[in-house]
Design a protein around this motif. Structure first.
Motif, short mmCIF file in Angstrom:
data_model
loop_
_atom_site.label_atom_id
_atom_site.label_comp_id
_atom_site.label_asym_id
_atom_site.label_seq_id
_atom_site.Cartn_x
_atom_site.Cartn_y
_atom_site.Cartn_z
N ASP A 129 0.85 -1.20 0.00
CA ASP A 129 0.00 0.00 0.00
C ASP A 129 0.89 1.25 0.00
O ASP A 129 1.78 1.36 -0.83
CB ASP A 129 -0.96 -0.04 1.18
CG ASP A 129 -1.88 -1.28 1.12
OD1 ASP A 129 -2.26 -1.67 0.00
OD2 ASP A 129 -2.16 -1.86 2.18
N HIS A 162 -5.09 -4.97 -1.00
CA HIS A 162 -3.75 -4.39 -0.85
C HIS A 162 -3.09 -4.23 -2.21
O HIS A 162 -3.36 -4.98 -3.16
CB HIS A 162 -2.87 -5.28 0.03
CG HIS A 162 -3.37 -5.44 1.42
ND1 HIS A 162 -3.23 -4.48 2.40
CD2 HIS A 162 -4.05 -6.47 2.01
CE1 HIS A 162 -3.77 -4.90 3.51
NE2 HIS A 162 -4.29 -6.11 3.31
N THR A 163 -2.21 -3.24 -2.28
CA THR A 163 -1.39 -3.02 -3.48
C THR A 163 0.06 -3.27 -3.13
O THR A 163 0.60 -2.65 -2.20
CB THR A 163 -1.56 -1.58 -4.00
OG1 THR A 163 -2.93 -1.35 -4.34
CG2 THR A 163 -0.69 -1.37 -5.24
#
Length: 537
Positions: free
Chosen positions: A468, A500-501
């Motif tokens: 994130d 989530h990234t």
């Protein structure tokens, strides 16, 4: 009732006229395929038109096709050509029903387009390349004229007036030769199928010598073998790319609609141009008898998007290219050499421009004859290909090479440079997340994030991961093979439920940090950080 019968009869004749156009188109292609066996397979119209279409397609469109269709881009192009030809043939058949001579003559457009494409190709051998398309279209035109004659009746065998202007009544509408049409159409379809099959068989036979020549190759032991791959270069993480890419899985990006199959026994390589004291020519056997080097080298295509698949690693064996150039008397520009560019030419006419300085600065630039312990596969450039570590393929990795010309960047622009790509293209520092996959759904807990990073001829010093908008955390690096190979990495992530990234970036051994700035592949390769979005269950 008479009106209904006329309408139904007209509809039937229109359908059969359209079918006649398709048969004429099919016959044109089949005969052209047969004639191309006597000329050369590359002169067949679909191959020639497809190649010309690739040549004339803007760089941005090529990039879009590679991005969306991958290695199937050429299949899509071939299908598109065939669909276009089919639609044209249908229209020509309907036109011929009303204007028999004009419609039949329109089939010759097949020949003109195909012949023009064949003659204009970079590897064209001259006007003879236009013969398959021209002869095929003549046969197609005659066939359409004959078939339409069966549909219009004996009173329409000559003349070019519209159908409605020559019909005198219902008896003429119904007066076409059904039996004659069926016999002629069936015979034409059978003959065309046979001609096409024979043509394909003959063209296939012409490649058998190439296949046999490859099967007969035994690669000699290299005078300078590659260092063993470090035991820790391959991480034991499910989903990560293998350190060595199998030959059958190695990416392919080129403009060859049909993979060239070159007989190694007749293959020759010429070295000539500016600063060459004496021209040199080598046979395949000449190269095999020279001292060979074996090296681990990762190749990357300039069309590779951020996080893309067009990169692979192999163990290559070949002749050091700098040695051949020195034998010819070539000096790099830094030592007073006249030429600053190598133009490498492929058997299919492709040209690639490579800086002489990069080839002669001590890196392991080579003319490769082997890949992962076997002779080069045809799709990867058999019998010989060029590769230069640290440069994108379009300026260094000429497959099916047959000519090396020393020149200058001011005097000559290679194929891709003419299409808005950069003249010089060192590979950018890049990294990729292989696992987890985009939109994956890993379970909460420790999730192993892993992938590869590369900066050929510089090497990878560090890889970092961000979850994130959190802080950057160092990933664990696998052993580095050499500065010319990619490097695997992993990061144990304590995954919590939710979306989530994950983002990755790398730093090469010169201290250069991979840039966050996103750029497209044109003109000198994509840049930016690779990210994947996942949902943790």
């Amino acid at each position: 009732m008479t009106t209904v019968r006329i309408t139904r009869n007209a509809l039937t004749r229109s359908t059969l006229a359209a079918l006649s156009g398709l048969l004429a188109g099919f016959a044109s292609l089949a005969v052209a395929e047969l004639v191309s066996a006597a000329v050369r397979p590359e002169a067949s119209p679909v191959t020639a038109v497809g190649g010309a279409a690739i040549d004339r397609t803007p760089a941005g469109v090529k990039d879009w096709a590679i991005r969306n269709f991958g290695e199937d881009d050429k299949l899509v192009l071939q299908l598109g050509i065939l669909v276009t030809l089919a639609l044209f043939a249908l229209a020509v058949g309907l036109l011929a029903l009303r204007y028999r001579r004009t419609g039949s003559a329109a089939v010759l457009v097949f020949g003109v387009v195909g012949a023009s494409a064949a003659i204009s190709r970079p590897d064209s051998t001259g006007l003879v390349d236009g013969l398959p398309s021209l002869l095929g279209s003549v046969v197609g035109a005659v066939l359409l004229y004959v078939l339409i004659g069966r549909l219009t009746g004996p009173h329409r065998d000559t003349g070019d007036e519209p159908d409605g202007e020559r019909a005198d009544g219902p008896e003429h509408e119904a007066g076409w030769d059904r039996r004659g049409f069926v016999i002629a159409a069936t015979a034409a379809a059978a003959a065309s199928t046979a001609a096409g099959a024979v043509g394909r068989a003959l063209n296939s036979r012409s490649s058998q010598n190439a296949v046999a020549s490859r099967e007969a190759v035994t690669l000699p032991k290299p005078a300078s073998p590659a260092q063993p791959i470090p035991a820790g270069a391959q991480l034991r993480v499910r989903g990560i790319s293998p350190f060595t890419t199998p030959n059958g899985s190695f990416y392919r990006v080129d403009t060859a609609l049909v993979v060239p199959k070159v007989d190694a026994n007749s293959w020759r390589l010429r070295v000539h141009g500016k600063g060459v004291r004496r021209d040199l020519e080598f046979t395949y056997q000449d190269l095999l008898e020279r001292p060979l080097i074996e090296r681990e080298i990762t190749l990357c295509c300039v069309s590779n998007e951020v996080g893309g698949p067009y990169i692979g690693h192999a163990r290559w064996i070949g002749v050091r290219l700098a040695d051949l150039l020195k034998e010819a008397g070539v000096k790099p520009p830094s030592r007073g050499g006249e030429a600053d560019q190598i133009i490498a030419r492929s058997v299919d006419g492709m040209t690639l421009g490579t800086p002489v300085e990069d080839v002669m600065d001590g890196r392991d630039a080579m003319l490769a004859v082997g890949m992962n312990g076997e002779p080069l596969p045809f799709v990867n450039g058999f019998p010989v290909r060029m590769l230069v570590p640290g440069l994108y393929g379009y300026v260094s990795a000429c497959k099916w090479i047959e000519d090396i010309e020393l020149t200058t960047f001011d005097d000559y622009d290679a194929y891709w440079v003419k299409r808005t790509w950069a003249r010089k293209a060192p590979i950018k520092t890049q990294s990729r997340i292989d696992t987890p996959k985009p939109f994956g759904r890993p379970e909460a807990g420790t999730v192993m994030v892993a992938g590869v990073a590369w900066a050929q001829h510089r090497g990878i010093e560090k890889v970092e991961i961000r979850v994130d908008d959190g802080p950057w955390k160092p990933a664990q690096l696998a052993e580095q093979g050499t500065v010319d190979t990619w490097r695997q990495w992993s990061y144990p992530w304590k995954a919590t439920p939710g979306g989530h990234t994950l983002t990755v970036r790398a730093t090469d051994r010169t201290g250069e940090l991979q840039t966050e700035k996103r750029t497209k592949t044109v003109p000198d390769g994509a840049s930016g950080w690779h990210s994947v979005v996942v949902t943790v269950d």
